[in-house]
Design an enzyme around this catalytic site. Structure first.
Site, short mmCIF file in Angstrom:
data_model
loop_
_atom_site.label_atom_id
_atom_site.label_comp_id
_atom_site.label_asym_id
_atom_site.label_seq_id
_atom_site.Cartn_x
_atom_site.Cartn_y
_atom_site.Cartn_z
N GLU A 1 0.93 -1.34 0.09
CA GLU A 1 0.16 -0.03 -0.18
C GLU A 1 0.86 1.27 0.01
O GLU A 1 1.71 1.34 0.84
CB GLU A 1 -0.94 -0.07 1.04
N THR B 1 -6.19 2.39 -4.93
CA THR B 1 -6.08 1.18 -5.08
C THR B 1 -6.95 0.37 -5.86
O THR B 1 -6.20 -0.64 -6.66
CB THR B 1 -6.50 0.72 -3.45
N HIS C 1 -0.93 3.45 4.99
CA HIS C 1 -1.73 4.40 4.31
C HIS C 1 -1.86 5.74 4.75
O HIS C 1 -1.91 5.68 6.04
CB HIS C 1 -3.35 3.64 4.25
N ASP D 1 1.13 0.33 -5.06
CA ASP D 1 0.07 0.49 -5.85
C ASP D 1 0.15 1.94 -6.26
O ASP D 1 -0.53 2.24 -7.36
CB ASP D 1 -1.27 0.16 -5.02
N HIS D 2 0.43 2.87 -5.60
CA HIS D 2 0.58 4.36 -5.85
C HIS D 2 1.16 4.91 -4.84
O HIS D 2 1.70 4.72 -3.95
CB HIS D 2 -0.83 4.96 -6.04
C1 GP9 Z 1 -9.12 0.35 1.59
C2 GP9 Z 1 -7.82 0.56 0.74
C3 GP9 Z 1 -7.36 1.80 0.49
O1 GP9 Z 1 -9.53 -0.83 1.58
O2 GP9 Z 1 -7.47 -0.52 -0.17
O3 GP9 Z 1 -7.58 2.41 -0.82
P1 GP9 Z 1 -6.70 3.58 -1.34
O4 GP9 Z 1 -7.39 4.62 -0.28
O5 GP9 Z 1 -5.43 3.54 -1.30
O6 GP9 Z 1 -7.36 3.72 -2.57
MN MN Z 2 -3.87 2.37 -2.22
#
Ligand code: GP9
Ligand code: MN
Length: 440
Positions: free
Chosen positions: A38, A82, A199, A258-259
């Site tokens: 993440e 995500t 996150h 992912d980003h």
């Molecule tokens: C929540 C997680 C976050 O379940 O995958 O998503 P994001 O905020 O990074 O798009």
């Molecule tokens: Mn994400």
């Protein structure tokens, strides 16, 4: 709409990259484990702050002789964050120009996605492990449409009190508490672990980490290193488990970010930490005074590593690529041909791979030049006014980027895979999946 589908098929056929025989099928029939890191950016790899290595375990994997690592791999997400990353990896198509495909279209979208292709071609079982509620990003519906057999969400884990932070279960617990399910999946399996602790706003108490954070004056930036370090430890623990359980040798493990975690507005604060490790950052532009959009674009690199236990020709590869390229790369490694599927990226390991990387907003980067906010830069980050041959090359790259995104949007917004039937592929029936079944 059928006519549009023809147009897309024609486009995809013209943009194939044939697999390199050196890599095709090297991981045939192995379990596939995707570790979704993440908000994890590439600059963290090999970075040191306050005298500490931030991610020692991931660094060791990055340099391992069993890992194909990519140093110029970019995320390509839009507002779906995500979910856009997941969509690209599972389907080889882009997220939407606005909003999230998962939430906007995910309820009745027809997919020809990784879990279904792997099931139908080589008998794979599929599962997702994630410590948030199943409704987030509309995952429970989307995963059924993608053909995932199991979805182990927060419903399956004890997420009470201290077990969670932010959106859900702490990463170390996600891996630890998933083991009992993973072990019993029929092999070969395709299993995805979506981590969560690293996150925004990157909050983690001292009981979970003793990492010393830097002091940039921006708390989120400071804490980012701490949660990234925690994620690194969680992945290390997961690998220990894989080795203990003997799953390790029979698996191919993909790790990817992912980003971005640090937004453009916080990048100047982040850049203050670069002075602690100047050698590491020289390619990114250390100078926080002259921070430019080009520097921001450079920081959109995320890790992409393919770890194949037993494989000996691992190396750090320089080709440019992004999330859209993952699915054809993976399928080829597993010995599955991709020519009949509608996928908009190309195999990163193919000699014919296209190194122009489209961002979702139509900006792009490539080994030679980039376009960010309608400004062009050479590979050293200097603004250029294109003329002559370069002007022509840039126009070609622009056209490639625009067409690629346009074709993907045409496909997804029209749900056009309804009208496309690759030979030997059976349409996914979402109604056969029930993610609450094992709970009863
Ligand atoms: C929540 C997680 C976050 O379940 O995958 O998503 P994001 O905020 O990074 O798009
Ligand atoms: Mn994400």
């Amino acid at each position: 709409t059928r006519k549009s589908m023809h147009k897309i098929v024609h486009y995809v056929q013209l943009h194939q990259a044939r697999p390199d025989p050196q890599y095709f099928g090297v991981a045939k029939k192995k379990n596939v484990i995707i570790v979704h890191l993440e908000s994890f950016q590439q600059f963290l790899i090999d970075d040191k702050v306050e005298g500490q290595e931030v991610t020692p375990f991931l660094n060791s994997l990055y340099h391992d002789s069993s890992t194909l690592s990519f140093e110029n791999f970019f995320h390509q997400v839009g507002q779906g964050k995500t979910s856009d990353a997941e969509n690209m990896l599972e389907t080889g198509t882009f997220g939407l120009p606005q909003g999230s495909l998962f939430t906007e279209l995910g309820n009745d979208q027809v997919f020809q996605s990784a879990p279904a292709i792997l099931k139908q071609k080589q008998g794979y079982t599929s599962a997702v492990f994630h410590g948030d509620v199943p409704s987030f990003w509309n995952r429970a519906n989307v995963y059924k449409n993608m053909g995932f057999q199991y979805f182990f969400s927060a419903d399956y884990f004890n997420t009470k009190n201290d077990n969670s932070v932010g959106y859900g279960l702490k990463d170390k617990l996600l891996f630890k508490d998933s083991v009992k399910y993973l072990q019993y999946l029929q092999q070969p399996f395709y299993a995805k672990f979506i981590t969560l602790t690293n996150h925004f706003p990157f909050e983690l108490g001292n009981q979970d980490s003793s990492f010393r954070t830097p002091d940039t004056g921006n708390q989120q930036v400071d804490n980012y290193f701490k949660t990234a370090n925690y994620l690194d430890q969680a992945v290390a623990e997961f690998f220990s488990f894989l080795k203990r359980s003997k799953l390790y040798n029979d698996s191919l493990i993909i790790l990817y970010g992912d980003h971005y975690g640090i937004s453009n507005s916080s990048n100047p604060a982040l850049a203050k930490t670069f002075a602690q490790d100047p050698e590491h950052f020289k390619s990114l532009g250390e100078d926080a005074q002259n921070w430019s959009s080009w520097n921001n674009a450079q920081l959109q690199r995320v890790p992409f590593m393919i770890h194949i236990p037993g494989y000996k020709n691992g190396k750090i590869l320089k080709q440019y690529g992004g999330e859209i390229d993952v699915l054809p790369t993976l399928l080829h490694l597993l010995g599955i041909k991709t020519a009949s599927y509608i996928q908009f990226g190309t195999d990163l390991l193919s000699k014919e791979h296209d190194q122009t990387v489209a961002f979702r907003n139509q900006d792009f980067v490539s080994p030679k030049f980039s376009e960010i906010n309608e400004v062009f830069y050479n590979k050293a980050g200097k603004q250029i006014t294109p003329h002559g041959k370069i002007k022509w090359e840039i126009a070609t790259a622009q056209k490639k980027v625009h067409t690629q995104l346009e074709m993907s949007d045409l496909l997804n917004q029209g749900n056009l895979l309804r009208f496309y039937h690759p030979k030997g592929f059976k349409k996914i029936n979402p109604r056969i999946y029930d993610y609450t079944k094992l709970l009863e």
